[in-house]
Design an enzyme around this catalytic site. Structure first.
Site, PDB file in Angstrom:
ATOM      1  N   ARG A   1      17.296   1.769 -41.021  1.00  0.00           N
ATOM      2  CA  ARG A   1      16.292   2.705 -40.469  1.00  0.00           C
ATOM      3  C   ARG A   1      16.513   4.139 -40.960  1.00  0.00           C
ATOM      4  O   ARG A   1      17.630   4.635 -41.023  1.00  0.00           O
ATOM      5  CB  ARG A   1      16.367   2.670 -38.948  1.00  0.00           C
TER       6      ARG A   1
ATOM      7  N   ARG B   1      16.574   4.103 -18.233  1.00  0.00           N
ATOM      8  CA  ARG B   1      17.540   3.310 -18.976  1.00  0.00           C
ATOM      9  C   ARG B   1      18.551   2.673 -18.036  1.00  0.00           C
ATOM     10  O   ARG B   1      19.366   1.856 -18.472  1.00  0.00           O
ATOM     11  CB  ARG B   1      18.273   4.233 -19.924  1.00  0.00           C
TER      12      ARG B   1
ATOM     13  N   LYS C   1      10.355   0.085 -30.417  1.00  0.00           N
ATOM     14  CA  LYS C   1       9.784   0.853 -29.290  1.00  0.00           C
ATOM     15  C   LYS C   1       9.063   2.100 -29.783  1.00  0.00           C
ATOM     16  O   LYS C   1       7.944   2.368 -29.394  1.00  0.00           O
ATOM     17  CB  LYS C   1      10.901   1.341 -28.347  1.00  0.00           C
TER      18      LYS C   1
ATOM     19  N   ARG D   1      25.727   1.239 -28.537  1.00  0.00           N
ATOM     20  CA  ARG D   1      24.417   1.356 -27.873  1.00  0.00           C
ATOM     21  C   ARG D   1      23.882  -0.018 -27.468  1.00  0.00           C
ATOM     22  O   ARG D   1      23.286  -0.166 -26.404  1.00  0.00           O
ATOM     23  CB  ARG D   1      23.428   2.076 -28.791  1.00  0.00           C
TER      24      ARG D   1
ATOM     25  N   ARG E   1      19.683   8.570 -38.778  1.00  0.00           N
ATOM     26  CA  ARG E   1      20.116   9.204 -37.529  1.00  0.00           C
ATOM     27  C   ARG E   1      21.633   9.197 -37.418  1.00  0.00           C
ATOM     28  O   ARG E   1      22.275   8.238 -37.832  1.00  0.00           O
ATOM     29  CB  ARG E   1      19.513   8.448 -36.329  1.00  0.00           C
TER      30      ARG E   1
END
Ligand code: AMP
Length: 221
Positions: A130, A93, A17, A173, A162
């Site tokens: 990531r 969301r 995204k 998540r 992160r």
């Protein structure tokens, strides 16, 4: 000159995204409004909002609707978002956020909601590797790091993992996505606003699929 676009991008964490939204915002010359980036900036700046949001974010939990709704409402009033449009990333969301967004936008409305579809096995691999720039949010990975010592190629910021890209938070998540965000797909499908796009492929290939879908919708408006 692009005419702008009012677009929401949905997709699991790790579906690409962020990467697509940055590119779409350049293509349509509209602001990229990413609630996760705004919240992480508030956490770094240790604002009241940031201090409130930090714990939930680290655990991978959602921030209360009223906090995020207010933040988005204020953001929509800046940078010509109501005139030219925007690329919304990470918001709405939940269905209740989506209903509020409709109200916030009146008399305007969305052109299209893009659902980037990527299999869970692929997003799990992407999230574990990531790495992101803490300043400009550019996305890298352990297999495609920045050129020099985890320093962002674009802005020179530090490139890190992160806090919520840990295994526990990732699983939390993804579960929340299925529970709360996936119903948005049906919500927008019923309004004939949804376009499901295959998110597997290079960033350029996926971008051209997304732009094709948006252009097709804009030409029918
Ligand atoms: P993201 O960068 O979009 O993955 O968002 C990171 C974190 O910010 C999420 O796990 C939530 O804790 C919080 N967050 C971002 N957007 C929202 C939203 N629309 N509603 C509630 N929490 C959000």
């Amino acid at each position: 000159m692009n005419k702008g676009a009012f677009v929401v991008v949905l997709g699991k964490q790790g579906a690409g995204k962020g990467t697509q939204c940055v590119r779409l915002s350049r293509f349509y010359a509209v602001p990229h409004i990413a609630t996760g980036d705004m919240l992480r900036a508030a956490v770094r700046a240790e604002t009241v909002l940031g201090l409130e949001a930090k714990k939930s974010m680290e655990k991978g939990e959602l921030i209360p609707d009223e906090v995020v709704n207010k933040m988005v409402a204020e953001r929509l009033d800046r940078d010509g978002a109501r005139e030219k449009g925007f690329i919304l990333d990470g918001y709405p969301r939940t269905v209740s956020q989506a209903v509020l967004l409709e109200e916030m936008l009146l008399p305007l409305s969305l052109n299209l909601v893009v659902d980037l579809e990527v299999p869970t096995g692929v997003v799990l691999r992407r999230l574990a590797s990531r790495r992101v720039c803490i300043d400009c949010q550019a996305v890298y990975s352990t297999s495609q790091p920045p050129k020099i010592n985890w320093t962002c190629d674009i802005c020179g910021g530090e490139v890190i993992q992160r806090d919520d890209d840990t295994e526990d938070a990732i699983i939390r998540r993804l579960t929340l996505y299925d529970e709360q965000t996936a119903p948005l797909v049906d919500f927008y499908r019923e309004k004939s606003l949804l376009s499901t796009i295959n998110g597997v492929g290079t960033a350029d290939v996926v971008l051209s699929r997304v732009i094709k879908a948006i252009e097709s919708k804009l030409s029918r408006n």
